[in-house]
Design an enzyme around this catalytic site. Structure first.
Site, PDB file in Angstrom:
ATOM      1  N   HIS A 105     -24.482  31.645 -14.662  1.00 39.28           N
ATOM      2  CA  HIS A 105     -23.343  32.549 -14.666  1.00 39.28           C
ATOM      3  C   HIS A 105     -22.669  30.855 -14.900  1.00 39.28           C
ATOM      4  CE1 HIS A 105     -24.259  31.119 -10.022  1.00 39.28           C
ATOM      5  NE2 HIS A 105     -22.628  30.969 -10.472  1.00 39.28           N
TER       6      HIS A 105
HETATM    7  C1  UD1 Z   1     -17.955  30.800  -8.565  1.00 41.96           C
HETATM    8  C2  UD1 Z   1     -17.744  29.402  -8.536  1.00 41.96           C
HETATM    9  C3  UD1 Z   1     -19.860  28.451  -8.519  1.00 41.96           C
HETATM   10  C4  UD1 Z   1     -19.968  29.865  -8.132  1.00 41.96           C
HETATM   11  C5  UD1 Z   1     -20.056  31.658  -8.539  1.00 41.96           C
HETATM   12  C6  UD1 Z   1     -20.373  32.643  -7.241  1.00 41.96           C
HETATM   13  C7  UD1 Z   1     -16.559  27.921  -8.469  1.00 41.96           C
HETATM   14  C8  UD1 Z   1     -15.692  26.729  -9.251  1.00 41.96           C
HETATM   15  N1  UD1 Z   1     -17.342  28.200  -8.623  1.00 41.96           N
HETATM   16  O1  UD1 Z   1     -18.823  30.932 -10.142  1.00 41.96           O
HETATM   17  O2  UD1 Z   1     -19.791  27.407  -7.906  1.00 41.96           O
HETATM   18  O3  UD1 Z   1     -21.829  30.088  -8.236  1.00 41.96           O
HETATM   19  O4  UD1 Z   1     -18.662  31.592  -8.188  1.00 41.96           O
HETATM   20  O5  UD1 Z   1     -20.585  33.661  -8.286  1.00 41.96           O
HETATM   21  O6  UD1 Z   1     -15.609  28.393  -7.363  1.00 41.96           O
HETATM   22  N2  UD1 Z   1     -14.676  37.105 -13.423  1.00 41.96           N
HETATM   23  C9  UD1 Z   1     -14.642  38.810 -13.260  1.00 41.96           C
HETATM   24  N3  UD1 Z   1     -14.280  39.245 -11.946  1.00 41.96           N
HETATM   25  C10 UD1 Z   1     -14.228  38.399 -11.055  1.00 41.96           C
HETATM   26  C11 UD1 Z   1     -14.855  37.089 -11.064  1.00 41.96           C
HETATM   27  C12 UD1 Z   1     -14.660  36.854 -12.211  1.00 41.96           C
HETATM   28  O7  UD1 Z   1     -14.387  39.463 -14.352  1.00 41.96           O
HETATM   29  O8  UD1 Z   1     -14.533  39.380  -9.958  1.00 41.96           O
HETATM   30  C13 UD1 Z   1     -14.251  36.249 -14.496  1.00 41.96           C
HETATM   31  C14 UD1 Z   1     -13.072  35.201 -14.786  1.00 41.96           C
HETATM   32  O9  UD1 Z   1     -12.681  35.747 -15.996  1.00 41.96           O
HETATM   33  C15 UD1 Z   1     -13.084  34.348 -14.250  1.00 41.96           C
HETATM   34  C16 UD1 Z   1     -14.723  33.681 -14.514  1.00 41.96           C
HETATM   35  O10 UD1 Z   1     -15.648  35.212 -14.259  1.00 41.96           O
HETATM   36  O11 UD1 Z   1     -12.600  33.559 -15.375  1.00 41.96           O
HETATM   37  C17 UD1 Z   1     -15.300  33.200 -13.664  1.00 41.96           C
HETATM   38  O12 UD1 Z   1     -14.647  33.322 -11.939  1.00 41.96           O
HETATM   39  P1  UD1 Z   1     -15.108  31.608 -11.626  1.00 41.96           P
HETATM   40  O13 UD1 Z   1     -14.240  32.564  -9.501  1.00 41.96           O
HETATM   41  O14 UD1 Z   1     -13.616  30.631 -11.966  1.00 41.96           O
HETATM   42  O15 UD1 Z   1     -16.066  31.084 -11.628  1.00 41.96           O
HETATM   43  P2  UD1 Z   1     -17.797  31.937 -11.670  1.00 41.96           P
HETATM   44  O16 UD1 Z   1     -18.367  31.689 -13.154  1.00 41.96           O
HETATM   45  O17 UD1 Z   1     -18.087  32.877 -10.671  1.00 41.96           O
END
Ligand code: UD1
Length: 367
Positions: A212
């Site tokens: 991820h």
């Molecule tokens: C985040 C953290 C990472 C951690 C991870 C745990 C940062 C920079 N990164 O990464 O350190 O290891 O969480 O899982 O804070 N999305 C969904 N549904 C959700 C949440 C996210 O579809 O409930 C999708 C969205 O398109 C979003 C993408 O996942 O843009 C990434 O989510 P984001 O919270 O930016 O970062 P993670 O990759 O989850």
């Protein structure tokens, strides 16, 4: 005043691993009349599979505040959080603000409090990958250097903070809260439906994979190397890959096929624990999963060039397999099928990290 909490903690969480980490302290606070915790959920993770299910399984009371910031660029997401956390702190004064780990929610919580002069406590302080291209590395460095008390999970993390000239009075070596949670939850996961049956797998005869990190998913070359590596492995042994929404989007955007790897969406905490425990080994780019594999004495291959949890590499439980090319990664993954177990080590404390943190917070900030 009678009945008044003598320590008011505001805790900021937002992402999957933080719900797990926060559950240990929240359970203690619930049985301590002298402490009140206000849990703020930033909404960084919002899908039920990424958020709600963790609260239910871990038995955490719902957050007192939900900021619903959702997804976005790092700046936009962090900015929205900063503004809303600041407003919450103004309405609900706290003696200390607590943050966990290294996500954008950690950064926003730490910065908002520091600017208001509210003491900041950082749990899982002192971790370093020494790779500033990772958003997490920036987040943890900033959080550590605005924090007033830093709870280091390992001796390595503790030493690192002193090397960065953090005052020793601020730093405490308490152990890892994820280890606390693993001990409590391991017993509970025996009672849930058998994840192996759900996925048609046999114990010790499959590999459990997760991917991820932005550093993996945001580069098509690295993503393809990882996928090809896992596909190569899956020709020899069943591979179950729990796919994060970020990774799902990247796979779709580049039209990458994952066959014959078996894929599933994000899994609950208990299902993940069961699969980690039963797997031949875990292949991941996650930080938390490297430790969870070790807690259950399952070997791990970390598909990255470096790790913050070096003690597991040194003790032989974890191997680094940089995703330089599909061939080298597939080779490293196949080698791991015959990996011997690592040495008997105990780098993460005694399972009482949350107790130590709460005692320390009371001593430092109770009024
Ligand atoms: C985040 C953290 C990472 C951690 C991870 C745990 C940062 C920079 N990164 O990464 O350190 O290891 O969480 O899982 O804070 N999305 C969904 N549904 C959700 C949440 C996210 O579809 O409930 C999708 C969205 O398109 C979003 C993408 O996942 O843009 C990434 O989510 P984001 O919270 O930016 O970062 P993670 O990759 O989850």
């Amino acid at each position: 005043m009678e009945g008044r909490a003598i320590l008011r903690i505001t805790t900021v969480v937002g992402a999957r691993p933080q719900f797990i980490k926060a559950s240990a302290l929240r359970a203690l606070v619930d049985s301590d009349a002298d402490v009140a915790e206000r849990l703020i959920h930033t909404g960084q993770h919002y899908d039920d599979a990424m958020s709600g299910v963790f609260f239910r399984e871990l038995g955490i009371r719902p957050p007192e505040a939900s900021l619903e910031v959702g997804s976005g660029s790092h700046g936009a997401m962090t900015g929205r959080m900063l503004e809303r956390i600041e407003a919450d702190l103004a309405d609900h004064p706290a003696d200390v603000l607590l943050v966990y780990g290294d996500t954008n929610s950690t950064l926003a919580g730490a910065l908002a409090a520091a600017k208001l002069g509210v003491p900041v406590a950082h749990v899982e302080a002192g971790l370093r990958s020494f790779n500033r291209a990772m958003p997490e590395e920036i987040n943890r460095i900033v959080a550590d250097h605005v924090a007033d008390v830093l709870y280091a999970p390992t001796q390595t993390a503790y030493d690192q903070l002193l090397r960065e000239a953090v005052s020793p009075e601020k730093v405490e070596l308490v152990g890892d809260v994820m280890y606390d949670v693993a001990l409590v939850q391991a017993a509970r996961t025996h009672k849930v439906a058998d994840a192996l049956a759900t996925y048609g797998l046999r114990a010790n005869e499959f590999v459990f994979a997760t991917v991820h990190r932005a550093e993996t998913t945001d580069s098509e070359t690295i993503l393809r190397a990882v996928v090809e590596g896992l596909r190569g492995l899956a020709r020899s042994v069943p591979v179950l890959w729990s796919v994060h929404p970020r990774t799902e989007q990247a796979l779709k955007a580049h039209g990458v096929s994952t066959e014959p790897v078996r894929t599933t969406g994000p899994l609950s905490f208990h299902e993940t624990l069961q699969l980690v425990r039963a797997a031949r080994f875990v292949a991941t780019d996650s930080g938390g999963l490297q430790k969870e594999a070790f807690f259950h004495r399952t070997p791990c291959v970390t598909m990255r060039t470096e790790t913050e949890w070096g003690e597991l590499v040194e003790s032989g439980w974890n191997r680094l397999a940089p995703p330089d090319s599909a061939e080298t990664l597939a080779g490293a993954l196949l080698d791991a099928l015959d990996a011997p177990p690592g040495r008997d080590v105990a780098p993460y404390g005694d399972g009482r990290a949350a107790e130590k943190i709460l005692a320390s917070l009371k001593e430092r900030y109770a009024t």
